[in-house]
Design an enzyme around this catalytic site. Sequence first.
Site, PDB file in Angstrom:
ATOM      1  N   TYR A 163       0.729  -1.316   0.023  1.00 21.72           N
ATOM      2  CA  TYR A 163       0.041  -0.122  -0.132  1.00 21.72           C
ATOM      3  C   TYR A 163       0.814   1.398   0.145  1.00 21.72           C
ATOM      4  O   TYR A 163       0.914   2.169  -0.702  1.00 21.72           O
ATOM      5  CB  TYR A 163      -0.821  -0.067   1.139  1.00 21.72           C
ATOM      6  N   LYS A 167       1.283   4.552  -2.554  1.00 19.15           N
ATOM      7  CA  LYS A 167       1.007   6.050  -2.316  1.00 19.15           C
ATOM      8  C   LYS A 167       2.287   6.646  -2.544  1.00 19.15           C
ATOM      9  O   LYS A 167       2.232   7.922  -2.833  1.00 19.15           O
ATOM     10  CB  LYS A 167       0.678   5.949  -1.146  1.00 19.15           C
TER      11      LYS A 167
END
Length: 262
Positions: A163, A167
């Site tokens: 994740y 980002k």
Amino acid sequence: MGLEGDIMGLDSRTVLITGASSGIGAACAKAFAAGGANLILAARRGDRLHEVAENLCSTHDVNVRTVVLDVRSREAVESFVQTLESESVAVDILLNNAGLARGLATVQEGDIEDWEAMIDTNIKGLLYLTRAVVPGMVERGSGHVINIGSIAGHETYPNGAVYCATKHAVAAINRGLAIDTLGTGVRVSSVDPGMVDTEFSVVRFHGDQERADSTYRGLTPLSAEDVADAVLFCATRPPHANVREMILMPTDQAAAVHVIRK
Ligand code: NDP
Ligand code: 8X3
């Protein structure tokens, strides 16, 4: 016109928001509608999108269009943006918000399907939308891309490598796009929040509400409306000013894993 008149310069602007069926996207839709902007709301859950749209139309004098769109589908994204162009609908602001975390696991034990969902949505989906919409902005000499990044784009925390990688990619794309569009009149901004109480954690934990609730136990997270305020701030700067990156944290959070719980 919005409740405040056009003091924010949003009146009759067209804002395309991905992931508008819940959380930050839905809160941003409300904030932009209050400013008098016309909205194009995209997500996969059509029923939830219609709910958001109906609420907005009953409270604000703005046009709201919804589209069931999976940002992971390059074909669907391109075809939808072509439809807008064929109708001479110009997107003034693109809010790349659709995104998700799936799972919380070490790289050596991670679920590869979870990785695919995050990479396909958070990176590729954002790129598909950006690639399809930005040429029109460049041609018109104006436009604004606002990306929802994350504190996870600035640091890496245990069990969150993939994740966080997505980002970090959003942060790199945000910075690269700003360089690539320099001189075109297009602005590029990123709003990067810490913990926000939305459906994010329920999605991350595959529907485990109890585990999701424990993420925010004993602290006060940001609300989706807090993030929408920040997005609106970015969107309403005068044309010569641009917010490049804004990190927005709960007071109870200093860094991704540094929180204070009472
Ligand atoms: P929510 O789960 O409440 O909202 C996520 C939104 O993204 C939903 O509207 C969902 O709609 C949409 N979405 C997910 N996958 C797709 C897809 N393939 N195509 C189209 N839409 C999709 O969480 P948040 O509001 O918190 O998340 C919004 C953004 O904020 C994300 O990018 C997230 O990474 C980021 N963020 C969240 C933080 C948090 O703590 N909550 C902190 C920092 C950043 P649908 O399921 O209907 O498709
Ligand atoms: C969401 C914030 O810290 O859960 O982007 O990754 S965090």
